[in-house]
Design an enzyme around this catalytic site. Structure first.
Site, PDB file in Angstrom:
ATOM      1  N   ASP A   1       1.465 -10.130   1.150  1.00 10.13           N
ATOM      2  CA  ASP A   1       1.256  -8.716   1.471  1.00 10.13           C
ATOM      3  C   ASP A   1       2.124  -8.369   2.686  1.00 10.13           C
ATOM      4  OD1 ASP A   1       0.229  -6.137   1.565  1.00 10.13           O
ATOM      5  OD2 ASP A   1      -1.824  -6.725   2.049  1.00 10.13           O
TER       6      ASP A   1
ATOM      7  N   ASP B   1       6.623   1.319   6.481  1.00 12.25           N
ATOM      8  CA  ASP B   1       5.216   0.921   6.312  1.00 12.25           C
ATOM      9  C   ASP B   1       4.561   1.859   5.316  1.00 12.25           C
ATOM     10  OD1 ASP B   1       2.613   0.079   6.630  1.00 12.25           O
ATOM     11  OD2 ASP B   1       2.343   0.943   8.614  1.00 12.25           O
TER      12      ASP B   1
ATOM     13  N   HIS C   1       4.343   3.424  12.906  1.00  8.10           N
ATOM     14  CA  HIS C   1       3.208   4.337  13.119  1.00  8.10           C
ATOM     15  C   HIS C   1       3.587   5.427  14.147  1.00  8.10           C
ATOM     16  CE1 HIS C   1      -0.501   1.909  11.542  1.00  8.10           C
ATOM     17  NE2 HIS C   1       0.538   1.856  10.719  1.00  8.10           N
TER      18      HIS C   1
ATOM     19  N   HIS D   1       0.839  -1.207   0.000  1.00  9.68           N
ATOM     20  CA  HIS D   1       0.000   0.000   0.000  1.00  9.68           C
ATOM     21  C   HIS D   1       0.867   1.249   0.000  1.00  9.68           C
ATOM     22  CE1 HIS D   1       0.418   1.117   4.330  1.00  9.68           C
ATOM     23  NE2 HIS D   1       0.531  -0.187   4.512  1.00  9.68           N
TER      24      HIS D   1
ATOM     25  N   GLU E   1      -5.007   1.625   2.672  1.00 10.33           N
ATOM     26  CA  GLU E   1      -4.908   0.524   3.650  1.00 10.33           C
ATOM     27  C   GLU E   1      -4.998   1.039   5.073  1.00 10.33           C
ATOM     28  OE1 GLU E   1      -3.077  -2.186   6.570  1.00 10.33           O
ATOM     29  OE2 GLU E   1      -2.428  -0.173   6.046  1.00 10.33           O
ATOM     30  N   GLU E   2      -4.404   2.197   5.315  1.00 14.61           N
ATOM     31  CA  GLU E   2      -4.338   2.706   6.688  1.00 14.61           C
ATOM     32  C   GLU E   2      -5.697   3.132   7.232  1.00 14.61           C
ATOM     33  OE1 GLU E   2      -1.946   2.184   8.455  1.00 14.61           O
ATOM     34  OE2 GLU E   2      -0.078   2.225   7.330  1.00 14.61           O
TER      35      GLU E   2
ATOM     36  N   ASP F   1      -0.306   4.452   0.926  1.00 16.36           N
ATOM     37  CA  ASP F   1      -0.658   5.516   1.876  1.00 16.36           C
ATOM     38  C   ASP F   1       0.086   5.316   3.195  1.00 16.36           C
ATOM     39  OD1 ASP F   1      -2.249   3.199   2.330  1.00 16.36           O
ATOM     40  OD2 ASP F   1      -3.676   4.359   3.515  1.00 16.36           O
TER      41      ASP F   1
HETATM   42  C1  LIG Z   1       6.462 -14.189  18.744  1.00 20.76           C
HETATM   43  C2  LIG Z   1       6.294 -13.049  17.926  1.00 20.76           C
HETATM   44  C3  LIG Z   1       6.649 -11.714  18.473  1.00 20.76           C
HETATM   45  C4  LIG Z   1       5.892 -10.714  17.739  1.00 20.76           C
HETATM   46  C5  LIG Z   1       6.451  -9.386  17.806  1.00 20.76           C
HETATM   47  C6  LIG Z   1       5.643  -8.443  17.009  1.00 20.76           C
HETATM   48  C7  LIG Z   1       6.451  -7.772  16.017  1.00 20.76           C
HETATM   49  C8  LIG Z   1       5.647  -6.974  15.033  1.00 20.76           C
HETATM   50  C9  LIG Z   1       6.425  -6.759  13.826  1.00 20.76           C
HETATM   51  C10 LIG Z   1       6.021  -6.169  12.769  1.00 20.76           C
HETATM   52  C11 LIG Z   1       4.678  -5.663  12.657  1.00 20.76           C
HETATM   53  C12 LIG Z   1       4.593  -4.879  11.425  1.00 20.76           C
HETATM   54  C13 LIG Z   1       3.152  -4.567  11.193  1.00 20.76           C
HETATM   55  C14 LIG Z   1       2.994  -3.751   9.936  1.00 20.76           C
HETATM   56  C15 LIG Z   1       1.633  -3.810   9.439  1.00 20.76           C
HETATM   57  C16 LIG Z   1       0.713  -2.917  10.188  1.00 20.76           C
HETATM   58  C17 LIG Z   1      -0.633  -2.977   9.588  1.00 20.76           C
HETATM   59  C18 LIG Z   1      -1.546  -1.986  10.243  1.00 20.76           C
HETATM   60  O1  LIG Z   1      -1.131  -1.096  10.932  1.00 20.76           O
HETATM   61  N1  LIG Z   1      -2.845  -2.099  10.036  1.00 20.76           N
HETATM   62  C19 LIG Z   1      -3.836  -1.231  10.599  1.00 20.76           C
HETATM   63  C20 LIG Z   1      -4.969  -1.198   9.611  1.00 20.76           C
HETATM   64  C21 LIG Z   1      -6.037  -0.256   9.987  1.00 20.76           C
HETATM   65  C22 LIG Z   1      -5.911   1.054  10.144  1.00 20.76           C
HETATM   66  N2  LIG Z   1      -7.126   1.575  10.419  1.00 20.76           N
HETATM   67  C23 LIG Z   1      -8.033   0.587  10.445  1.00 20.76           C
HETATM   68  C24 LIG Z   1      -9.378   0.616  10.702  1.00 20.76           C
HETATM   69  C25 LIG Z   1     -10.042  -0.567  10.656  1.00 20.76           C
HETATM   70  C26 LIG Z   1      -9.381  -1.742  10.378  1.00 20.76           C
HETATM   71  C27 LIG Z   1      -8.020  -1.740  10.131  1.00 20.76           C
HETATM   72  C28 LIG Z   1      -7.348  -0.572  10.177  1.00 20.76           C
HETATM   73  C29 LIG Z   1      -4.311  -1.792  11.918  1.00 20.76           C
HETATM   74  O2  LIG Z   1      -4.361  -2.997  12.103  1.00 20.76           O
HETATM   75  O3  LIG Z   1      -4.685  -0.973  12.782  1.00 20.76           O
HETATM   76 ZN   LIG Z   2       1.050  -1.034   6.344  1.00 21.95          ZN
HETATM   77 ZN   LIG Z   3       0.379   0.994   8.836  1.00 22.08          ZN
END
Ligand SMILES: CCCCCCCC/C=C\CCCCCCCC(=O)N[C@@H](Cc1c[nH]c2ccccc12)C(=O)O
Ligand SMILES: [Zn+2]
Ligand SMILES: [Zn+2]
Length: 530
Positions: free
Chosen positions: A240, A177, A489, A145, A212-213, A147
């Site tokens: 993804d 991200d 974030h 994504h 996506e965000e 954004d």
């Molecule tokens: C044993 C394991 C240990 C784990 C450690 C954790 C490590 C984490 C590492 C990396 C994580 C990276 C995550 C990146 C992706 C983030 C995706 C994201 O932020 N999604 C949002 C989507 C979202 C935003 N607004 C809304 C509204 C409604 C639904 C979804 C969203 C999110 O999930 O908030």
């Molecule tokens: Zn993302």
């Molecule tokens: Zn994000």
């Protein structure tokens, strides 16, 4: 004499009984300790994982154009494609980004329709189709994504949209991200199609969403619709954003772990509200609406949702996979989880990031109540953001909330427009050709790491692609030390310059490996029709 003999016999029996009473448990304990030690000593990387490791690294992109690629990446980071909410996107930045992609990668955007076509979806999202010569092969999809989330500019040490390079890192909103993936995929694609001139056998798609965000409803959801309307029903696999190559995430593991999200937690917005009586603040009731909701929220935090960690959990495999790469103490623990699972589970609950992998999380994120200092308000509402563990349903979570609050005056209501159920678990391990393809590509670029499955803790655009494939993976080829988590974030988001080189390499390797179709038989079934 007889009496003496009888007494001696009784004494011996007592000794034997006593010996058995003490000795047997000691023997059992010793056997247990020995078994655990043998397990720890004999633990080693499974053959199938070892065999995926490259013997050399001669396959990576090896040209002098990295500085140029880096410059394009920085230019992408300078465009503030911020999504605030679904009705508040930065449309001028999105327009600028569209033009930027089209002028930066002219070969991908016209004039080569025999190789690649690009459709702009919902004005700002992109869907590329790279046509393969063998129509019997199931296509795959790479997603990302463009954004980014908003910034608190005064909290940054760097201008979030300058993409400053300090020698080691590039600092910018979106560096991690998810613009590295947008640019990394397109760089790799351009190189794959036009520099290496690879002949593509397996068709593949690249879907780049622009919202996506803020839910992905105009971007990824519409891309999925366009694909469906074109008659694309099944994908070999979908990849993804998601987990990354993590350092210092697992206790006792010094080696980077490339965690592949094989499932994803669900999402629920729950309101906790009370409708009572208002009044003059000089004569407050014993329990105000604000007091009742505060108590409810406080109980939700004090009694968190149940946690899950047993041999059927993905995280159990994460740790078993980590065992050969751990210090001896943790080898002992991770290779004997049947014995130590409760200790491990409790240790996981200690840190926010690992706790999020073993339970449904409960985050109070909004609180609405009151409008004047001398009026006791009749209503108060708190909003709770749950990330639902795949072992629970959303209904289980709500029932638990109501039970914990234990107050019939409090209404617990699910927002039925926004919930997302936990995703199914995609195949992982030696029997999944798609997981192995991904693991091979990861190990070719990050040979110092090992690959393990995990449950993605946040939501991604994959929710819109689930019906295309049972092999949906969430992984980005970026390095993240657990200490750097708050940058995600947060403030001073960054990526190591060398890591960006690996990002481009990874997507190139994936394209090359996915094109070598003869080596791996396919067993693909779409879960449902859209
Ligand atoms: C044993 C394991 C240990 C784990 C450690 C954790 C490590 C984490 C590492 C990396 C994580 C990276 C995550 C990146 C992706 C983030 C995706 C994201 O932020 N999604 C949002 C989507 C979202 C935003 N607004 C809304 C509204 C409604 C639904 C979804 C969203 C999110 O999930 O908030
Ligand atoms: Zn993302
Ligand atoms: Zn994000």
């Amino acid at each position: 004499m007889l009496a003496w003999l009888t007494a001696r016999g009784t004494k011996r029996r007592r000794w034997i009984a006593c010996g058995l009473g003490v000795g047997l448990p000691v023997l059992v304990l010793l056997a247990l300790v020995l078994a655990c030690l043998i397990n720890a000593w004999s633990v080693s990387e499974p053959d199938w994982h070892y065999q995926l490791r490259p013997s050399g690294s001669g396959h990576l992109i090896n040209d002098s154009l990295f500085e140029e690629r880096l410059g394009r990446f920085q230019a992408a980071l300078r465009i503030p494609t911020i999504s605030v909410d679904a009705r508040n996107l930065n449309e001028s930045a999105l327009e600028e980004f569209k033009n930027f992609l089209q002028t930066s990668f002219p070969r991908l955007h016209g004039g080569n329709e025999d190789k690649i076509t690009c459709e702009v979806v919902s004005n700002y999202s992109f869907l590329y189709e790279i046509k393969g010569s063998d129509e019997s092969l199931t296509p795959y999809l790479l997603a990302a994504h463009l954004d980014v989330v908003p910034v608190e500019e005064d909290k940054w040490n760097y201008d979030p949209f300058e993409a400053m390079k300090d020698g080691e890192y590039i600092y910018a909103r979106g560096a991690f991200d998810d613009k590295h993936a947008v640019m990394g995929i397109l760089e790799a694609l351009d190189y794959f199609l036009f520099t290496k001139n690879e002949s593509v056998k397996r068709t593949f798609y690249v879907g780049i969403g622009h919202d996506e965000e803020v839910s992905g409803r105009q971007g990824a959801a519409k891309i999925a619709e366009v694909l469906h309307n074109r008659g694309v029903k099944t994908m070999d696999f979908v990849l993804d954003e998601g987990f990354v190559v993590l350092t210092n995430a697992l206790p006792g593991v010094q080696v980077p772990v490339a965690l592949v999200g094989v499932s994803e937690k669900g999402y629920a917005e729950v309101s906790v509200s009370v409708d009572g009586v208002s009044g003059h603040s000089s004569m407050p009731p014993k329990e105000s609406a604000i007091g009742i909701i505060s108590k409810a929220v406080s109980r939700l935090e004090a009694y968190p949702q149940p946690h899950f960690f047993d041999s059927s959990s993905v995280e159990y495999t994460t740790l078993e996979t980590a065992a050969p790469h751990s210090s001896f103490l943790y080898k002992l623990i991770y290779s004997n989880l049947w014995l130590f699972k409760n200790i491990v589970s409790n240790q996981f609950l200690e840190s926010a990031s690992t706790a999020a992998t073993v339970r449904t999380t409960t985050a109070p994120t909004l609180f609405n109540a009151g409008y004047k200092i001398n009026v006791v308000p009749s209503t108060a509402t708190a909003y709770i953001n749950h990330r639902v563990h795949p072992k629970q349903t959303i209904e289980d979570v709500l029932e638990y909330d109501r039970e914990v609050i234990g107050d019939s005056r409090v209404n617990v209501t699910l927002n039925t427009d926004t919930y997302i159920r936990p995703h199914p678990i995609s195949p992982y391990g030696p029997d999944s050709p798609q997981y192995k393809l991904l693991a091979r590509s990861i190990l070719e670029v990050f040979p110092q790491s090992f690959v393990a499955p995990g449950t993605m803790i946040a939501t991604t655009d994959t929710k819109y692609y689930l019906n295309f494939s049972k092999n949906v993976y969430r992984f980005a080829p970026t390095f993240l030390d657990i200490e750097d988590m708050p940058r995600l974030h947060g403030h001073d988001e960054r990526i190591r310059v060398e890591n960006y080189r690996e990002v481009v390499d990874f997507f190139f390797r994936l394209m090359v490996n996915a094109n070598q179709v003869n080596a791996r038989p396919l067993h693909v079934h779409a879960r449902n029709e859209l």
